[in-house]
Write a protein that holds these residues in place. Structure first.
Motif, PDB file in Angstrom:
ATOM      1  N   ARG A   1       0.852  -1.288  -0.007  1.00 23.16           N
ATOM      2  CA  ARG A   1      -0.018  -0.032  -0.067  1.00 23.16           C
ATOM      3  C   ARG A   1       0.818   1.256  -0.155  1.00 23.16           C
TER       4      ARG A   1
ATOM      5  N   ALA B   1       2.392   1.624  -3.301  1.00 29.65           N
ATOM      6  CA  ALA B   1       1.838   2.094  -4.371  1.00 29.65           C
ATOM      7  C   ALA B   1       1.703   3.567  -4.239  1.00 29.65           C
ATOM      8  N   ALA B   2       1.673   4.351  -3.028  1.00 30.32           N
ATOM      9  CA  ALA B   2       1.723   5.690  -2.975  1.00 30.32           C
ATOM     10  C   ALA B   2       3.023   6.410  -3.260  1.00 30.32           C
TER      11      ALA B   2
ATOM     12  N   ALA C   1       3.222   6.096  -7.705  1.00 26.67           N
ATOM     13  CA  ALA C   1       2.223   6.705  -8.453  1.00 26.67           C
ATOM     14  C   ALA C   1       2.841   7.685  -9.174  1.00 26.67           C
ATOM     15  N   PRO C   2       3.437   8.669  -8.468  1.00 27.65           N
ATOM     16  CA  PRO C   2       3.924  10.127  -9.053  1.00 27.65           C
ATOM     17  C   PRO C   2       4.984   9.708 -10.427  1.00 27.65           C
TER      18      PRO C   2
END
Lengths: 327, 327
Positions: free
Chosen positions: B41, B44-45, B48-49
């Motif tokens: 989790r 993923a954060a 993302a960018p």
């Protein structure tokens, strides 16, 4: 919560006729389960009081092992013992309903005129929740119709087939010489689900190798290796028309012995409870999924999808927002 | 919402090194995605960018068509064109992670010393949400690492494989003479997902029959039969080490042409948005499922299961109670 299109009385009448063992009513109910998403909820409520009695036997194995002949032969032995028998043949890879197929009629001609044997095939179709929902409901129709035993037969060794035979109280996994199926079966994880191994066509060369391979794989452990656990017997058979084929009565004896053991240990009730939980969960998830798809809450899923695709948001955070909106 | 076991700085450092194209960091992140439900989790954060740029090419077909050689050959052509390439090989039927397997090292030796080619294989393992969640995340690692193209390759033609190649912008479906695969492929619904058909081993007898069969099946319609729709070309190839094999440059040209067309029509953005929606939905459903399993609300699922198994309640009503308790 959608209103059924047909009047309730009609469906109730159909269920009543099915519980009297009328073949046409049984067939119509299973067709409804395959096709009519709106009727299935009401049907479930009508059927429930008549269910919980039938013993379900699953039967799977790779193509070429003789599943249809075996099913027919098991039915013959069970008829000798005066059981009412239902047969549900499921092909998860086929888009065709079996109801109208010639296959149903040429299958198991030996039992075609026996009004205490009910045979139906079923395919996926567009049913919401797919076979995970449709198969248990179809089994309940046979149960409500007074079948003592329901055989559920699938065509292959993939995950869908495993999911189907998981609905059974006793699961038979068939092999036969010359198919290289021992390895195939191991790969698909089907060995783990067997309560009884059946080596069919045991009069052919190579049968002893199949038995040996199965013994070897059993020796490697698995869920049956705990002390006192049921160790799946390996039964050699030569299935043919009628109950006389080699090993067939022994096989049905073994099914009965396994059932008796499940009953006395309490495992039958536990396993049925666990299956019902999975089914309830699948239906609940389907309902929630519909809620998500229809954009429940204030967060439009389409917008979240664009954000994630563009890398402006990660999918976990997007899922959190969606769930929060739903709750 | 579980707290990650490793310090956040560690993971952030790993992501930073991966975005610099460091092979070991890329490998470690994909191993994390396979194994570590708690880190995924946060990962993923962090990723993302850096995502949304790589073009994803899917590659599937039955065993024996030469998928590994084809993947290697496509990589060779793309390297000629100076692209940075990632390869994710997924075996949905294997319980083994590829990370530590010899297979990874003997695969595509031609590119072993090229630091602009990243190769990883992946298996299911116990990851929550399975490959539906793990594959898109692994693709994002390659994306963040600066890969211009990521090839995602699967081993078969079943539903799991279809779900995997659905993650691709352009999907190649491979056939070859002598495998009887045309019919196999049709059965598994894999024809519907092809953007480009590749008939490999086109120098062998029977290649023209495979091409003819594919043409015939195309003529029967499907999603590509609408006017103006992309009609999947059929490319004949003879994949071998390096970019020189017959049809290989033509194949990569066709992939680029398909990508260009998706970009200009806006279909690329739409399709990526739709895939992200499916992914978000899968994660949301997984979260809800965990909520159900942990007995959220006042209605114990175990009790509902017993009621349904005993025929005192139908599964739809049970599911309603469960969902009501959750909301």
């Amino acid at each position: 919560m959608t209103r059924p299109a047909r009047p309730a009385g009609d469906l109730a009448g159909l269920v009543e006729r099915a519980t009297q063992g009328q073949a046409r009513a049984i067939g119509k109910l299973i067709t409804l389960i395959e096709n009519d998403g709106t009727a299935v909820r009401e049907l479930a409520a009508l059927l429930a009081p008549y269910t919980g009695r039938a013993y379900v036997v699953g039967l799977t194995g790779p193509p070429g092992v003789g599943k249809s002949t075996m099913t027919s032969a098991i039915v013959a032995v069970m008829r000798e013992r005066d059981a009412r028998v239902g047969v549900l043949a499921v092909d998860p890879s086929s888009p065709f309903s079996g109801g109208a197929l010639l296959g149903d009629r040429i299958r198991m001609q030996a039992h075609a005129l026996d009004d205490r044997v009910h045979i139906r095939s079923m395919a996926t179709r567009g049913h919401l929740g797919g076979l995970a929902v449709a198969v248990p409901q179809a089994l309940r129709v046979f149960d409500a119709a007074g079948c003592d035993v329901v055989l559920v037969e699938t065509v292959g060794v993939g995950q869908s087939e495993i999911d189907i035979v998981r609905q059974a109280d006793t699961t038979l996994v068939l092999s036969a010489p010359g198919l290289g199926d021992a390895i195939q079966a191991a790969k698909a994880g089907i060995l783990e689900i067997a309560d009884i191994f059946v080596v069919n066509k045991a009069d052919r060369p190579g049968a002893e190798i199949v038995v040996k391979d199965l013994r070897h794989m059993q020796s490697l452990g698995g869920r049956h290796s705990a002390p006192g656990a049921w160790r799946p017997p390996i039964i050699e058979t030569v299935a043919e028309d009628g109950p006389e084929g080699r090993g067939l009565r022994q096989l049905v004896d073994t099914i009965e012995r396994h059932g008796e053991r499940l009953r006395t240990s309490g495992d039958l009730q536990d396993a049925r409870g666990a299956r019902a939980r999975s089914e309830i969960e699948a239906l609940a998830v389907a309902a929630l999924r519909r809620g998500l798809a229809s954009g429940a809450g204030q967060t439009p899923l389409a917008e979240l999808g664009e954000e994630v695709a563009a890398g402006r948001l990660d999918p976990y955070s997007a899922a959190d927002r969606l769930v929060a909106a739903l709750r």
